[in-house]
Design a protein around this motif. Sequence first.
Motif, PDB file in Angstrom:
ATOM      1  N   VAL A   5     128.288  32.273 -12.214  1.00  0.00           N
ATOM      2  CA  VAL A   5     128.596  32.947 -13.468  1.00  0.00           C
ATOM      3  C   VAL A   5     129.916  33.698 -13.290  1.00  0.00           C
ATOM      4  O   VAL A   5     130.074  34.452 -12.340  1.00  0.00           O
ATOM      5  N   PRO A   6     130.887  33.468 -14.191  1.00  0.00           N
ATOM      6  CA  PRO A   6     132.158  34.187 -14.069  1.00  0.00           C
ATOM      7  C   PRO A   6     131.953  35.697 -14.194  1.00  0.00           C
ATOM      8  O   PRO A   6     131.030  36.146 -14.871  1.00  0.00           O
ATOM      9  N   PRO A   7     132.824  36.474 -13.595  1.00  0.00           N
ATOM     10  CA  PRO A   7     132.730  37.938 -13.708  1.00  0.00           C
ATOM     11  C   PRO A   7     133.278  38.399 -15.066  1.00  0.00           C
ATOM     12  O   PRO A   7     134.395  38.880 -15.177  1.00  0.00           O
ATOM     13  N   PHE A   8     132.489  38.218 -16.109  1.00  0.00           N
ATOM     14  CA  PHE A   8     132.957  38.476 -17.470  1.00  0.00           C
ATOM     15  C   PHE A   8     133.534  39.869 -17.652  1.00  0.00           C
ATOM     16  O   PHE A   8     134.510  40.053 -18.365  1.00  0.00           O
ATOM     17  N   ALA A   9     132.952  40.862 -17.012  1.00  0.00           N
ATOM     18  CA  ALA A   9     133.444  42.234 -17.160  1.00  0.00           C
ATOM     19  C   ALA A   9     134.900  42.352 -16.704  1.00  0.00           C
ATOM     20  O   ALA A   9     135.667  43.140 -17.260  1.00  0.00           O
ATOM     21  N   ALA A  10     135.289  41.547 -15.737  1.00  0.00           N
ATOM     22  CA  ALA A  10     136.660  41.585 -15.234  1.00  0.00           C
ATOM     23  C   ALA A  10     137.657  41.034 -16.257  1.00  0.00           C
ATOM     24  O   ALA A  10     138.849  41.307 -16.160  1.00  0.00           O
ATOM     25  N   PHE A  11     137.170  40.266 -17.214  1.00  0.00           N
ATOM     26  CA  PHE A  11     138.045  39.644 -18.207  1.00  0.00           C
ATOM     27  C   PHE A  11     138.097  40.413 -19.524  1.00  0.00           C
ATOM     28  O   PHE A  11     138.688  39.965 -20.497  1.00  0.00           O
ATOM     29  N   GLU A  12     137.430  41.559 -19.557  1.00  0.00           N
ATOM     30  CA  GLU A  12     137.446  42.380 -20.777  1.00  0.00           C
ATOM     31  C   GLU A  12     138.577  43.396 -20.709  1.00  0.00           C
ATOM     32  O   GLU A  12     138.952  43.801 -19.619  1.00  0.00           O
ATOM     33  N   PRO A  13     139.141  43.787 -21.800  1.00  0.00           N
ATOM     34  CA  PRO A  13     138.745  43.504 -23.185  1.00  0.00           C
ATOM     35  C   PRO A  13     139.337  42.214 -23.741  1.00  0.00           C
ATOM     36  O   PRO A  13     139.149  41.883 -24.899  1.00  0.00           O
ATOM     37  N   GLY A  14     140.031  41.441 -22.884  1.00  0.00           N
ATOM     38  CA  GLY A  14     140.696  40.230 -23.348  1.00  0.00           C
ATOM     39  C   GLY A  14     139.795  39.215 -24.032  1.00  0.00           C
ATOM     40  O   GLY A  14     140.161  38.634 -25.057  1.00  0.00           O
ATOM     41  N   LEU A  15     138.588  38.999 -23.477  1.00  0.00           N
ATOM     42  CA  LEU A  15     137.691  38.008 -24.080  1.00  0.00           C
ATOM     43  C   LEU A  15     137.212  38.446 -25.462  1.00  0.00           C
ATOM     44  O   LEU A  15     137.108  37.623 -26.377  1.00  0.00           O
TER      45      LEU A  15
ATOM     46  N   LEU B 176     140.492  37.012 -32.466  1.00  0.00           N
ATOM     47  CA  LEU B 176     141.672  36.240 -32.841  1.00  0.00           C
ATOM     48  C   LEU B 176     141.330  34.791 -33.184  1.00  0.00           C
ATOM     49  O   LEU B 176     142.007  34.171 -33.998  1.00  0.00           O
ATOM     50  N   ALA B 177     140.288  34.266 -32.561  1.00  0.00           N
ATOM     51  CA  ALA B 177     139.929  32.859 -32.756  1.00  0.00           C
ATOM     52  C   ALA B 177     139.657  32.530 -34.216  1.00  0.00           C
ATOM     53  O   ALA B 177     139.907  31.413 -34.662  1.00  0.00           O
ATOM     54  N   THR B 178     139.160  33.486 -34.964  1.00  0.00           N
ATOM     55  CA  THR B 178     138.872  33.221 -36.381  1.00  0.00           C
ATOM     56  C   THR B 178     140.125  33.304 -37.242  1.00  0.00           C
ATOM     57  O   THR B 178     140.138  32.817 -38.356  1.00  0.00           O
ATOM     58  N   GLN B 179     141.188  33.907 -36.711  1.00  0.00           N
ATOM     59  CA  GLN B 179     142.404  34.126 -37.493  1.00  0.00           C
ATOM     60  C   GLN B 179     143.568  33.220 -37.110  1.00  0.00           C
ATOM     61  O   GLN B 179     144.413  32.926 -37.943  1.00  0.00           O
TER      62      GLN B 179
END
Length: 140
Positions: A8-18, A24-27
Amino acid sequence: MSRIRTPVPPFAAFEPGLSKFEKLATQDPRIRAMVSATVSGRLDEACALLNAMLELSGTSVQVRRVPEGWALTTTDAVESAAECVSSLAHLIATDGWRRIKVCEKPSCTQIFIDRTNGSIRLYCDSHRRSADRQGTLREP
């Protein structure tokens, strides 16, 4: 039937970017096109779209396909200072400061990263070889 387990990727390390990406993905139509290519299995196309966005953002980081999957590379021959210190920060966060060293030869001030298993290296590449030839190498 056994399932293949992937780390499992370290999601916390990629925040707040994710989280910002999700907003942004919706716009942004470029992000929509990249995600559309991804979910349709056109990963090389998705990678090209991502790399175009990375280039427009001014970063020298790109994603490329490697035999093991995907990897980050730099587009410049010389990495930017930000990328160098980012790599250093990851090393420090993982293993502390003990691997950042200065050559122990008195006349040398070369800095190096000790990549040995026990963090026992004492000399830079140039002096490690000469100390080994002279029999004065203090490393086991």
